[in-house]
Write a protein that holds these residues in place. Structure first.
Motif, short mmCIF file in Angstrom:
data_model
loop_
_atom_site.label_atom_id
_atom_site.label_comp_id
_atom_site.label_asym_id
_atom_site.label_seq_id
_atom_site.Cartn_x
_atom_site.Cartn_y
_atom_site.Cartn_z
N GLY A 64 0.66 -1.26 0.35
CA GLY A 64 -0.15 -0.37 0.23
C GLY A 64 0.73 0.69 0.40
O GLY A 64 2.13 1.27 -0.40
N GLY A 65 0.90 2.14 0.73
CA GLY A 65 1.42 3.21 1.69
C GLY A 65 2.16 3.84 1.80
O GLY A 65 3.25 4.64 2.14
N ASP A 66 2.37 2.40 2.52
CA ASP A 66 3.13 2.39 4.46
C ASP A 66 4.49 2.04 3.54
O ASP A 66 4.98 0.85 3.35
CB ASP A 66 2.59 1.48 5.52
CG ASP A 66 3.77 1.26 6.17
OD1 ASP A 66 4.55 2.46 6.64
OD2 ASP A 66 3.43 0.60 6.88
N ARG A 67 5.71 2.97 3.18
CA ARG A 67 6.71 2.54 2.84
C ARG A 67 8.11 3.24 4.41
O ARG A 67 8.96 2.06 4.15
CB ARG A 67 7.62 3.68 1.99
CG ARG A 67 6.77 3.72 0.73
CD ARG A 67 6.96 2.55 0.13
NE ARG A 67 6.66 3.04 -1.46
CZ ARG A 67 5.41 1.99 -1.77
NH1 ARG A 67 4.71 1.50 -1.53
NH2 ARG A 67 4.68 2.54 -2.93
N GLU A 68 7.45 2.43 5.48
CA GLU A 68 7.69 2.39 6.93
C GLU A 68 7.62 0.93 7.22
O GLU A 68 8.53 0.05 8.21
CB GLU A 68 8.49 3.70 8.04
CG GLU A 68 7.59 4.88 7.45
CD GLU A 68 9.68 4.80 7.50
OE1 GLU A 68 10.53 4.52 8.14
OE2 GLU A 68 10.22 5.32 6.11
N LEU A 69 6.83 -0.19 6.54
CA LEU A 69 6.73 -1.57 6.76
C LEU A 69 8.07 -1.96 6.36
O LEU A 69 8.80 -1.84 5.20
CB LEU A 69 6.26 -1.79 5.77
CG LEU A 69 5.28 -3.51 5.92
CD1 LEU A 69 4.11 -3.23 7.77
CD2 LEU A 69 4.24 -3.93 5.22
N PRO A 70 8.85 -3.52 7.83
CA PRO A 70 9.37 -3.81 7.36
C PRO A 70 9.54 -4.60 6.20
O PRO A 70 8.49 -5.53 6.73
CB PRO A 70 10.22 -4.73 8.84
CG PRO A 70 8.78 -3.42 10.27
CD PRO A 70 7.71 -2.81 8.82
N VAL A 71 10.72 -4.94 5.46
CA VAL A 71 10.71 -5.89 4.60
C VAL A 71 11.30 -7.52 4.91
O VAL A 71 12.77 -7.27 5.45
CB VAL A 71 10.83 -5.63 3.70
CG1 VAL A 71 11.34 -6.63 2.14
CG2 VAL A 71 9.88 -3.88 2.61
N LEU A 72 10.91 -8.38 5.39
CA LEU A 72 12.06 -9.31 4.94
C LEU A 72 12.12 -10.41 3.74
O LEU A 72 11.12 -10.60 3.39
CB LEU A 72 11.06 -10.83 6.13
CG LEU A 72 11.95 -12.42 6.51
CD1 LEU A 72 12.97 -11.67 7.49
CD2 LEU A 72 10.14 -13.06 7.62
N LEU A 73 12.97 -9.98 2.98
CA LEU A 73 13.65 -10.96 1.86
C LEU A 73 14.58 -12.19 2.16
O LEU A 73 15.20 -12.56 3.00
CB LEU A 73 13.99 -10.35 1.64
CG LEU A 73 15.26 -11.03 -0.06
CD1 LEU A 73 14.31 -10.71 -0.65
CD2 LEU A 73 16.48 -9.98 -0.53
N ARG A 74 13.23 -13.75 2.06
CA ARG A 74 13.91 -14.67 2.23
C ARG A 74 13.94 -15.41 0.96
O ARG A 74 12.97 -15.63 0.04
CB ARG A 74 12.17 -15.46 2.73
CG ARG A 74 11.63 -14.95 4.00
CD ARG A 74 10.35 -15.98 4.33
NE ARG A 74 10.81 -17.02 4.68
CZ ARG A 74 10.40 -18.01 5.67
NH1 ARG A 74 11.25 -17.20 7.16
NH2 ARG A 74 11.12 -19.17 5.75
N ALA A 75 15.88 -15.68 0.71
CA ALA A 75 15.81 -16.36 -1.07
C ALA A 75 16.59 -17.52 -0.21
O ALA A 75 17.20 -17.72 0.54
CB ALA A 75 16.75 -15.42 -1.17
N ASP A 76 15.95 -18.40 -1.23
CA ASP A 76 16.33 -19.25 -1.15
C ASP A 76 18.01 -19.69 -1.62
O ASP A 76 19.02 -18.78 -2.12
CB ASP A 76 15.93 -20.53 -2.40
CG ASP A 76 16.97 -22.31 -2.16
OD1 ASP A 76 17.74 -22.28 -2.09
OD2 ASP A 76 15.71 -22.93 -2.09
N ALA A 77 18.83 -20.57 -0.64
CA ALA A 77 20.30 -20.15 -1.17
C ALA A 77 21.21 -20.48 -2.59
O ALA A 77 21.94 -20.34 -2.72
CB ALA A 77 21.16 -21.38 0.27
N ARG A 78 19.99 -21.55 -3.69
CA ARG A 78 20.75 -21.97 -4.14
C ARG A 78 19.45 -20.43 -5.59
O ARG A 78 20.03 -20.99 -6.46
CB ARG A 78 20.03 -23.24 -4.79
CG ARG A 78 21.27 -24.07 -4.02
CD ARG A 78 19.83 -25.61 -4.17
NE ARG A 78 18.21 -24.91 -3.03
CZ ARG A 78 17.55 -25.66 -3.19
NH1 ARG A 78 17.13 -27.59 -3.76
NH2 ARG A 78 16.35 -25.72 -2.83
#
Length: 139
Positions: free
Chosen positions: A94-108
């Motif tokens: 939405g418009g909330d740019r202060e929202l924390p982002v959790l990036l979950r990427a596979d090791a491969r």
């Protein structure tokens, strides 16, 4: 004198071609519809790191699997370009740019896929980005 009818007698037969067509269409339909919920079987192998504090409960989750496919929240991003990822992130946050982002990427995961997500987040103005890792195995 006996005169025979020269017409051939028609033997009754069942035509199987329409039956095969219908069965083939049903098989294709069931195969396609069973692949819609792929995320439930999505297995990630997170990179390892020393234990950190847990993520806040109100976060925007972005997942990148080993094939480089993106999932923002509970939706899959169909294209892999930066603009498609930005649009999906903007819709989820939405418009909330202060929202924390959790990036979950596979090791491969290919490195470019992770950089694409980070680039999209930076262009949208997100600054609180955390990368999920698995704890290191204890010897």
């Amino acid at each position: 004198m006996r005169i025979r009818d020269q017409r051939a007698y028609d033997e009754p037969a069942i035509d199987l071609v329409p039956l095969i067509d219908v069965v083939l269409v049903l098989i294709i339909f069931f195969v396609i519809t069973t692949t819609f919920d792929v995320r439930s079987t999505l297995q990630l192998q997170l990179p390892t790191a020393s234990p950190q504090q847990p993520a806040p409960p109100q976060t925007l989750n972005i997942l990148v699997n080993a094939d480089g496919r993106y999932f923002v929240g509970d939706r899959e991003v169909l294209r892999t370009d930066v603009e498609a990822v930005k649009q999906a992130i903007a819709e989820a946050a939405g418009g909330d740019r202060e929202l924390p982002v959790l990036l979950r990427a596979d090791a491969r995961t290919p490195y470019q896929a992770v950089v694409t997500v980070q680039d999209a987040l930076a262009q949208l103005g997100f600054r609180r980005i955390a990368i999920a890792t698995a704890p290191e195995p204890q010897p």
